[in-house]
Design a protein around this motif. Structure first.
Motif, PDB file in Angstrom:
ATOM      1  N   TYR A  96      32.036  65.361  40.710  1.00 13.90           N
ATOM      2  CA  TYR A  96      32.563  63.758  40.806  1.00 13.90           C
ATOM      3  C   TYR A  96      33.720  63.843  41.474  1.00 13.90           C
ATOM      4  CZ  TYR A  96      29.529  63.271  36.591  1.00 13.90           C
ATOM      5  OH  TYR A  96      28.418  63.089  35.674  1.00 13.90           O
ATOM      6  N   PRO A  97      34.011  62.513  42.108  1.00  9.81           N
ATOM      7  CA  PRO A  97      35.142  62.177  42.896  1.00  9.81           C
ATOM      8  C   PRO A  97      36.333  62.283  41.787  1.00  9.81           C
ATOM      9  CG  PRO A  97      33.392  60.636  43.165  1.00  9.81           C
ATOM     10  CD  PRO A  97      33.026  61.451  41.941  1.00  9.81           C
ATOM     11  N   ALA A  98      37.478  62.636  42.282  1.00  5.42           N
ATOM     12  CA  ALA A  98      38.793  62.282  41.686  1.00  5.42           C
ATOM     13  C   ALA A  98      38.758  60.823  41.242  1.00  5.42           C
ATOM     14  CB  ALA A  98      39.865  62.878  42.369  1.00  5.42           C
ATOM     15  N   ARG A  99      39.365  60.697  40.054  1.00  3.39           N
ATOM     16  CA  ARG A  99      39.193  58.914  39.571  1.00  3.39           C
ATOM     17  C   ARG A  99      40.627  58.736  38.810  1.00  3.39           C
ATOM     18  NH1 ARG A  99      34.084  57.033  36.482  1.00  3.39           N
ATOM     19  NH2 ARG A  99      35.330  57.264  34.674  1.00  3.39           N
ATOM     20  N   SER A 100      40.892  57.475  39.056  1.00  4.03           N
ATOM     21  CA  SER A 100      41.859  56.923  38.263  1.00  4.03           C
ATOM     22  C   SER A 100      41.393  55.530  37.659  1.00  4.03           C
ATOM     23  CB  SER A 100      43.330  56.579  38.946  1.00  4.03           C
ATOM     24  OG  SER A 100      43.825  57.778  39.394  1.00  4.03           O
ATOM     25  N   ALA A 101      41.742  55.147  36.510  1.00  2.00           N
ATOM     26  CA  ALA A 101      41.261  53.810  36.093  1.00  2.00           C
ATOM     27  C   ALA A 101      42.598  53.192  35.089  1.00  2.00           C
ATOM     28  CB  ALA A 101      40.094  54.254  35.030  1.00  2.00           C
ATOM     29  N   PHE A 102      42.366  51.924  35.248  1.00  2.00           N
ATOM     30  CA  PHE A 102      43.418  51.262  34.264  1.00  2.00           C
ATOM     31  C   PHE A 102      42.920  49.887  33.766  1.00  2.00           C
ATOM     32  CE2 PHE A 102      44.777  50.734  38.761  1.00  2.00           C
ATOM     33  CZ  PHE A 102      44.744  49.766  39.072  1.00  2.00           C
ATOM     34  N   GLY A 103      43.404  49.294  33.008  1.00  2.00           N
ATOM     35  CA  GLY A 103      43.202  47.886  32.662  1.00  2.00           C
ATOM     36  C   GLY A 103      43.975  46.943  33.477  1.00  2.00           C
ATOM     37  N   ALA A 104      43.373  45.897  34.084  1.00  2.00           N
ATOM     38  CA  ALA A 104      43.825  44.773  34.797  1.00  2.00           C
ATOM     39  C   ALA A 104      43.608  43.358  34.394  1.00  2.00           C
ATOM     40  CB  ALA A 104      43.363  45.105  36.220  1.00  2.00           C
ATOM     41  N   ASP A 105      44.560  42.601  34.503  1.00  2.00           N
ATOM     42  CA  ASP A 105      44.227  41.288  34.119  1.00  2.00           C
ATOM     43  C   ASP A 105      44.181  40.464  35.379  1.00  2.00           C
ATOM     44  OD1 ASP A 105      43.889  38.909  32.504  1.00  2.00           O
ATOM     45  OD2 ASP A 105      45.867  38.564  32.386  1.00  2.00           O
ATOM     46  N   GLY A 106      42.949  39.625  35.479  1.00  2.00           N
ATOM     47  CA  GLY A 106      43.138  38.641  36.598  1.00  2.00           C
ATOM     48  C   GLY A 106      42.478  39.056  37.902  1.00  2.00           C
ATOM     49  N   LEU A 107      41.525  39.838  37.788  1.00  2.00           N
ATOM     50  CA  LEU A 107      40.775  40.546  38.887  1.00  2.00           C
ATOM     51  C   LEU A 107      40.243  39.091  39.762  1.00  2.00           C
ATOM     52  CD1 LEU A 107      38.965  43.345  37.226  1.00  2.00           C
ATOM     53  CD2 LEU A 107      41.136  43.472  38.749  1.00  2.00           C
ATOM     54  N   ALA A 108      40.095  39.431  40.959  1.00  2.00           N
ATOM     55  CA  ALA A 108      39.651  38.422  42.003  1.00  2.00           C
ATOM     56  C   ALA A 108      38.111  37.829  41.439  1.00  2.00           C
ATOM     57  CB  ALA A 108      39.240  38.998  43.245  1.00  2.00           C
ATOM     58  N   LEU A 109      38.231  36.436  41.558  1.00  2.00           N
ATOM     59  CA  LEU A 109      37.003  35.675  40.764  1.00  2.00           C
ATOM     60  C   LEU A 109      36.531  35.981  39.629  1.00  2.00           C
ATOM     61  CD1 LEU A 109      34.589  36.380  43.974  1.00  2.00           C
ATOM     62  CD2 LEU A 109      36.320  34.600  43.625  1.00  2.00           C
ATOM     63  N   THR A 149      24.993  35.226  48.087  1.00  2.00           N
ATOM     64  CA  THR A 149      25.783  34.188  47.604  1.00  2.00           C
ATOM     65  C   THR A 149      27.259  34.244  47.702  1.00  2.00           C
ATOM     66  OG1 THR A 149      25.795  34.646  45.440  1.00  2.00           O
ATOM     67  CG2 THR A 149      23.806  33.496  46.246  1.00  2.00           C
ATOM     68  N   GLY A 150      27.850  35.533  47.624  1.00  2.00           N
ATOM     69  CA  GLY A 150      29.058  35.960  47.547  1.00  2.00           C
ATOM     70  C   GLY A 150      29.771  35.365  45.992  1.00  2.00           C
ATOM     71  N   ALA A 151      28.749  35.144  45.241  1.00  2.00           N
ATOM     72  CA  ALA A 151      29.344  35.045  43.806  1.00  2.00           C
ATOM     73  C   ALA A 151      29.163  36.229  42.844  1.00  2.00           C
ATOM     74  CB  ALA A 151      28.344  33.554  42.935  1.00  2.00           C
ATOM     75  N   LEU A 152      29.980  36.224  41.741  1.00  2.00           N
ATOM     76  CA  LEU A 152      29.582  37.223  40.969  1.00  2.00           C
ATOM     77  C   LEU A 152      28.114  37.339  40.424  1.00  2.00           C
ATOM     78  CD1 LEU A 152      33.095  37.315  38.825  1.00  2.00           C
ATOM     79  CD2 LEU A 152      32.096  39.275  40.514  1.00  2.00           C
ATOM     80  N   VAL A 153      27.603  38.315  40.114  1.00  2.00           N
ATOM     81  CA  VAL A 153      26.468  38.469  39.324  1.00  2.00           C
ATOM     82  C   VAL A 153      26.739  38.139  37.956  1.00  2.00           C
ATOM     83  CG1 VAL A 153      25.300  39.866  41.165  1.00  2.00           C
ATOM     84  CG2 VAL A 153      26.482  40.935  38.926  1.00  2.00           C
TER      85      VAL A 153
END
Length: 147
Positions: free
Chosen positions: A122-135, A61-65
């Motif tokens: 595990y792969p190397a990984r970075s993470a951060f908080g984000a506001d306004g992700l797509a959809l 559908t292309g919609a978020l689950v």
């Protein structure tokens, strides 16, 4: 003497840049092309494959689950797996992930699903908080894999 060394170093760097510009590059637009999106799902440069950020959209559908962070994370990683397989790769080939969470407080829930797909080492990984992700997504992740 110092000036000659500096010039030699600059020439070496310029030569390396030219070699990188001539590297073997392939673009894999995938589903992004069918949706007329301005990016490729994956780009291979030499032995590295760079995957565009993925969110938890249904391929049908292309919609978020529905259901929040856990179902979105699972679908997002399934989408990443589809792109990896299309490029003859799997999760064991992933060397780096960058994770964007709409609510960093959902870190533990994200990690619980992530561990179902990625194992040691595990792969190397970075993470951060984000506001306004797509959809309005709760999570997005991009990966780099090595052949």
């Amino acid at each position: 003497m110092h000036g000659k060394l500096l010039m030699a170093a600059a020439a070496a760097l310029l030569g390396a840049g030219a070699a990188a510009a001539q590297a073997d590059v392939d673009f894999y637009p995938g589903a992004a092309e069918a949706l007329d999106l301005p990016f490729s799902e994956a780009v291979r440069v030499g032995d590295l494959v760079f995957l565009a950020g993925q969110i938890g959209t249904s391929p049908d559908t292309g919609a978020l689950v529905d259901g929040g962070i856990r179902p979105e994370t699972r679908q997002m990683i399934e989408n990443i797996g589809r792109i990896l397989r299309a490029n003859d790769l799997d999760f064991g080939d992933v060397v780096k992930c960058t994770v964007m969470l709409d609510d960093i407080g959902e870190w533990a829930a994200f990690n619980a699903v992530y561990r179902e797909y990625f194992t040691r080492p595990y792969p190397a990984r970075s993470a951060f908080g984000a506001d306004g992700l797509a959809l309005g997504a709760r999570v997005e992740m991009e990966c780099i894999a090595a052949r």
